[in-house]
Design a protein around this motif. Structure first.
Motif, PDB file in Angstrom:
ATOM      1  N   GLY A 135       0.753  -1.246   0.000  1.00 60.95           N
ATOM      2  CA  GLY A 135       0.000   0.000   0.000  1.00 60.95           C
ATOM      3  C   GLY A 135       0.782   1.294   0.000  1.00 60.95           C
ATOM      4  O   GLY A 135       0.181   2.360   0.048  1.00 60.95           O
ATOM      5  N   GLY A 138       2.785   4.503  -5.083  1.00 61.03           N
ATOM      6  CA  GLY A 138       1.861   5.376  -5.804  1.00 61.03           C
ATOM      7  C   GLY A 138       1.981   5.275  -7.307  1.00 61.03           C
ATOM      8  O   GLY A 138       1.018   5.502  -8.037  1.00 61.03           O
ATOM      9  N   GLU A 139       3.208   4.932  -7.790  1.00 62.38           N
ATOM     10  CA  GLU A 139       3.419   4.856  -9.236  1.00 62.38           C
ATOM     11  C   GLU A 139       4.395   3.749  -9.586  1.00 62.38           C
ATOM     12  O   GLU A 139       5.403   3.551  -8.907  1.00 62.38           O
ATOM     13  CB  GLU A 139       3.958   6.186  -9.786  1.00 62.38           C
ATOM     14  CG  GLU A 139       4.179   6.173 -11.289  1.00 62.38           C
ATOM     15  CD  GLU A 139       4.745   7.472 -11.841  1.00 62.38           C
ATOM     16  OE1 GLU A 139       4.911   7.564 -13.077  1.00 62.38           O
ATOM     17  OE2 GLU A 139       5.027   8.397 -11.057  1.00 62.38           O
ATOM     18  N   SER A 158       0.610  -4.123 -16.520  1.00 61.99           N
ATOM     19  CA  SER A 158      -0.437  -3.108 -16.432  1.00 61.99           C
ATOM     20  C   SER A 158      -1.766  -3.734 -16.009  1.00 61.99           C
ATOM     21  O   SER A 158      -2.459  -3.215 -15.125  1.00 61.99           O
ATOM     22  CB  SER A 158      -0.580  -2.405 -17.777  1.00 61.99           C
ATOM     23  OG  SER A 158      -1.633  -1.478 -17.732  1.00 61.99           O
ATOM     24  N   ARG A 162      -3.589  -2.961 -12.308  1.00 63.24           N
ATOM     25  CA  ARG A 162      -4.791  -2.124 -12.356  1.00 63.24           C
ATOM     26  C   ARG A 162      -5.659  -2.247 -11.102  1.00 63.24           C
ATOM     27  O   ARG A 162      -6.086  -1.227 -10.535  1.00 63.24           O
ATOM     28  CB  ARG A 162      -5.594  -2.450 -13.619  1.00 63.24           C
ATOM     29  CG  ARG A 162      -6.596  -1.365 -13.977  1.00 63.24           C
ATOM     30  CD  ARG A 162      -7.183  -1.589 -15.359  1.00 63.24           C
ATOM     31  NE  ARG A 162      -6.177  -1.424 -16.397  1.00 63.24           N
ATOM     32  CZ  ARG A 162      -6.027  -2.233 -17.435  1.00 63.24           C
ATOM     33  NH1 ARG A 162      -6.819  -3.270 -17.591  1.00 63.24           N
ATOM     34  NH2 ARG A 162      -5.086  -2.000 -18.336  1.00 63.24           N
ATOM     35  N   PRO A 163      -5.933  -3.459 -10.596  1.00 59.24           N
ATOM     36  CA  PRO A 163      -6.789  -3.576  -9.403  1.00 59.24           C
ATOM     37  C   PRO A 163      -6.226  -2.914  -8.136  1.00 59.24           C
ATOM     38  O   PRO A 163      -6.974  -2.622  -7.211  1.00 59.24           O
ATOM     39  CB  PRO A 163      -6.913  -5.093  -9.195  1.00 59.24           C
ATOM     40  CG  PRO A 163      -6.564  -5.704 -10.509  1.00 59.24           C
ATOM     41  CD  PRO A 163      -5.591  -4.771 -11.151  1.00 59.24           C
ATOM     42  N   PHE A 164      -4.924  -2.660  -8.103  1.00 63.94           N
ATOM     43  CA  PHE A 164      -4.310  -2.051  -6.921  1.00 63.94           C
ATOM     44  C   PHE A 164      -4.536  -0.536  -6.875  1.00 63.94           C
ATOM     45  O   PHE A 164      -4.257   0.102  -5.855  1.00 63.94           O
ATOM     46  CB  PHE A 164      -2.807  -2.339  -6.877  1.00 63.94           C
ATOM     47  CG  PHE A 164      -2.477  -3.779  -6.603  1.00 63.94           C
ATOM     48  CD1 PHE A 164      -2.443  -4.273  -5.305  1.00 63.94           C
ATOM     49  CD2 PHE A 164      -2.200  -4.652  -7.649  1.00 63.94           C
ATOM     50  CE1 PHE A 164      -2.139  -5.603  -5.052  1.00 63.94           C
ATOM     51  CE2 PHE A 164      -1.903  -5.982  -7.414  1.00 63.94           C
ATOM     52  CZ  PHE A 164      -1.871  -6.462  -6.110  1.00 63.94           C
ATOM     53  N   GLY A 165      -4.969   0.048  -7.995  1.00 68.25           N
ATOM     54  CA  GLY A 165      -5.227   1.484  -8.029  1.00 68.25           C
ATOM     55  C   GLY A 165      -3.978   2.348  -8.077  1.00 68.25           C
ATOM     56  O   GLY A 165      -4.041   3.537  -7.783  1.00 68.25           O
ATOM     57  N   VAL A 166      -2.841   1.763  -8.440  1.00 72.94           N
ATOM     58  CA  VAL A 166      -1.613   2.559  -8.570  1.00 72.94           C
ATOM     59  C   VAL A 166      -1.508   3.087  -9.991  1.00 72.94           C
ATOM     60  O   VAL A 166      -2.052   2.502 -10.930  1.00 72.94           O
ATOM     61  CB  VAL A 166      -0.337   1.749  -8.213  1.00 72.94           C
ATOM     62  CG1 VAL A 166      -0.338   1.331  -6.768  1.00 72.94           C
ATOM     63  CG2 VAL A 166      -0.170   0.565  -9.130  1.00 72.94           C
ATOM     64  N   ARG A 167      -0.819   4.195 -10.141  1.00 74.79           N
ATOM     65  CA  ARG A 167      -0.585   4.754 -11.471  1.00 74.79           C
ATOM     66  C   ARG A 167       0.496   3.914 -12.151  1.00 74.79           C
ATOM     67  O   ARG A 167       1.568   3.686 -11.576  1.00 74.79           O
ATOM     68  CB  ARG A 167      -0.127   6.205 -11.319  1.00 74.79           C
ATOM     69  CG  ARG A 167       0.132   6.900 -12.629  1.00 74.79           C
ATOM     70  CD  ARG A 167       0.562   8.337 -12.397  1.00 74.79           C
ATOM     71  NE  ARG A 167       0.766   8.998 -13.677  1.00 74.79           N
ATOM     72  CZ  ARG A 167       1.659   9.937 -13.884  1.00 74.79           C
ATOM     73  NH1 ARG A 167       2.424  10.364 -12.891  1.00 74.79           N
ATOM     74  NH2 ARG A 167       1.790  10.488 -15.070  1.00 74.79           N
TER      75      ARG A 167
END
Length: 199
Positions: A135, A138-139, A158, A162-167
């Motif tokens: 957690g 961030g990117e 990618s 995607r499910p982790f919500g990171v850029r």
């Protein structure tokens, strides 16, 4: 003559096992070792054994290190929320030469390549997902080469991330400095257009 000297032939064969070393270069290296003083030859052999014994994978980023953690992961001044994903340890060295990236890395140790029998399970992807799941990331910058395998690996990562919500970003690739546009291939020009920025 050299092929009749068994020890020299065996030494050259060992050098030829190194990536990017052909038979002629391997033989030159073997002759170079023979021209060394015995003390230097022992130091050379000891350096190989020492590196093999001490160097291991960093438990966090999977880069090579001879410490508990690699110097980059151990550096509290680095931005640990930004991870640059690279193919191998050589890519880390290349990125560090630029002296601009202040995040951390994750080394995959290869690229997905069904033709070569390399599957995602053979890469250090699970370790990357573990880091992201904690957690604090961030990117993710995917810095694999712009090859078929590099693109396939980038797309695979990618989808997984995607499910982790990171850029998830990709390095921009384009026309090298000093190159003529007329000699650039379509993929290079497409990447150059895609990665354009304000001036």
């Amino acid at each position: 003559m050299a092929e009749y000297i068994e020890s020299l032939r065996i030494l050259a064969e060992q050098f030829a096992r190194l990536e990017g070393v052909g038979k002629k270069s391997a033989m030159r290296m073997a002759f170079s070792v023979l021209s060394m003083e015995e003390e230097d030859a022992r130091a050379f052999a000891d350096a190989i054994l020492d590196a093999k014994e001490k160097i291991h994978l960093c438990p966090i980023c999977q880069n090579l290190t001879d410490q508990e953690l690699c110097p980059i992961c151990a550096d509290e001044e680095r931005d640990h929320s930004v991870i640059c994903v690279v193919t191998d340890a050589r890519a880390v060295l290349a990125m560090e030469k630029v002296r601009e990236f202040r995040g951390v890395y994750h080394v995959l140790h290869g690229l997905i390549s069904p033709m070569s029998g390399i599957t995602p399970e053979q890469l250090k992807i699970k370790e990357l997902l573990t880091r992201v799941a904690e957690g604090e990331v961030g990117e993710i910058i995917v810095a694999t080469n712009p090859t078929v395998e590099g693109e396939a690996t980038a797309m695979y990562l990618s989808k997984l991330l995607r499910p982790f919500g990171v850029r998830v970003t990709r390095l921009a690739y384009g026309v090298p400095v000093g190159a003529d546009l007329e000699y650039a291939d379509e993929i290079t020009l497409f990447r150059a257009l895609e990665g354009r920025r304000d001036v």
